[in-house]
Enzyme design. Structure first.
Site, PDB file in Angstrom:
ATOM      1  N   ARG A 123      43.534  69.330  48.131  1.00  0.00           N
ATOM      2  CA  ARG A 123      44.325  70.352  47.454  1.00  0.00           C
ATOM      3  C   ARG A 123      44.777  69.920  46.064  1.00  0.00           C
ATOM      4  O   ARG A 123      44.677  70.686  45.100  1.00  0.00           O
ATOM      5  CB  ARG A 123      45.551  70.720  48.313  1.00  0.00           C
ATOM      6  N   LYS A 153      35.654  46.102  40.412  1.00  0.00           N
ATOM      7  CA  LYS A 153      35.251  44.866  39.737  1.00  0.00           C
ATOM      8  C   LYS A 153      36.451  44.024  39.319  1.00  0.00           C
ATOM      9  O   LYS A 153      36.285  42.974  38.699  1.00  0.00           O
ATOM     10  CB  LYS A 153      34.428  45.216  38.496  1.00  0.00           C
TER      11      LYS A 153
END
Length: 381
Positions: A123, A153
């Site tokens: 939503r 990363k």
């Protein structure tokens, strides 16, 4: 079990980010927009026709008298006073009637919104993206930034925000760490909108919730002031309930909040302390939904958030304790409003969905118009 707490008359302060004279200055200003005295003056549940709001709707800039003029990012419910709510809600009312191929439907043409979501969302993400599209803007999006962005990363949130701000005029951020939206706002020159930060806050949900309460109660000739609101479920981890309690206590008179939860997920002491500081508000705790239902004006249900539990045994203690079914609906007053931020699990039986007091799908739709209003205000200042 019931604990009744009276609130003191002292007030609390909260940081509101202010935009400097330059159009995209650093959002590190210090004092908060608007004032309590002006904010609490109304009695129509935050849906009044304010001259300041009319200016917001009619033009691309805010007058200096507008409470919203100080708003540069949205990261917590405490940023909004009553004047700001009244103004924003009037803009949202206009947004309900935006038609395609009109001037208003193209007011954000050339603007880009980035939705950066480190947690799942349906939503919130879709309503923000739809809001931007309905006003003519463009969207760039990642719905699983925790796994498929450079965060995987090892990139810091601050570096990600600085990078994304080079591509977008506004960033909508959902993150798993409490306080992340505030951190993002402090390093970003463009507006940041908090779409949920772990178990912390979800201020745009609180805005649409208050807007919904006002709309629903107006149908019975009532305002938000003086309402008894029961917040039910996982109140320890539920950022929607925490934000709603904060916004209601800060801005409305003669409010009574009832925190209904198993002991393992009771409302946090920080929210109780904040409510204590707000004049004209009381709170209590209960574990008995049947007793509470008969005397509440708004029943705000929340799911037990399994993903936030470190202990499986604690989750087992909390889940399935409160279910709104036909027997609970029979106890509610005829003017009551049943709400839920969604998604629901078993907290509300589907069999009661057709009861006119059940407003959760109307509530979700209101999120579109509130977010359209926020984007217009923030991007056209």
């Amino acid at each position: 079990m019931m604990i009744v707490q009276k609130c003191s008359s002292s007030s609390s302060s909260s940081l509101v980010l202010k935009r400097r004279a330059s159009s995209r200055a650093s959002p590190c200003g210090g004092d908060r927009g608007g004032g309590r005295a002006g904010g609490r003056a109304g009695s129509n549940g935050g849906l009044s026709c304010c001259s300041g709001a009319r200016g917001v709707v009619a033009s691309s800039s805010l007058s200096s008298s507008s409470g919203l003029a100080s708003l540069s990012s949205v990261y917590e419910a405490q940023q909004f006073d009553r004047q700001m709510l009244d103004e924003l809600f009037e803009v949202a009312q206009v947004m309900e009637n935006v038609q395609p191929n009109t001037e208003l439907s193209m007011c954000l043409q050339g603007k880009v919104m980035a939705t950066l979501f480190y947690e799942p969302s349906t939503r919130t993400r879709l309503s923000f993206e739809s809001a931007m599209s309905k006003l003519g803007g463009a969207v760039v999006s990642t719905e699983n930034a925790r796994e498929f962005s450079s965060a995987a990363k090892g990139e810091t949130l601050e570096d990600s925000i600085r990078t994304v701000s080079g591509y977008a005029d506004v960033i909508v951020l959902r993150h798993f760490v409490e306080g992340s939206a505030r951190r993002a706002a402090l390093v970003n020159a463009a507006p940041v909108l908090n779409a949920g930060d772990g178990p912390g806050q979800h201020p745009t949900q609180a805005l649409l919730d208050v807007y919904t309460i006002g709309k629903e109660r107006r149908q019975h000739g009532l305002g938000i002031d003086g309402a008894t609101v029961a917040l039910v479920g996982d109140l320890a981890n539920g950022r929607t309930a925490r934000s709603l309690a904060t916004m209601l206590a800060r801005n409305y008179e003669n409010m009574h909040l009832i925190f209904v939860a198993p002991d393992v997920v009771r409302m946090g002491d920080d929210i109780k302390a904040y409510v204590d500081e707000q004049p004209g508000c009381t709170w209590e705790e209960s574990t008995d939904l049947n007793e509470v239902a008969s005397r509440c004006d708004v029943l705000y249900m929340t799911r037990v958030q399994k993903e936030r539990f470190e202990s499986p045994s604690d989750y087992e203690l909390a889940k399935g304790k409160y279910i709104v079914d036909a027997s609970i609906m029979d106890l509610l007053p005829s003017h009551a409003v049943v709400m839920h931020p969604l998604p629901r699990l078993d907290e509300i039986a589907a069999a009661v969905d057709d009861d006119p007091r059940c407003a959760y799908f109307r509530q979700a739709k209101n999120g579109l118009h509130i977010r359209m209003a926020l984007l217009k205000v923030l991007l056209l200042q």
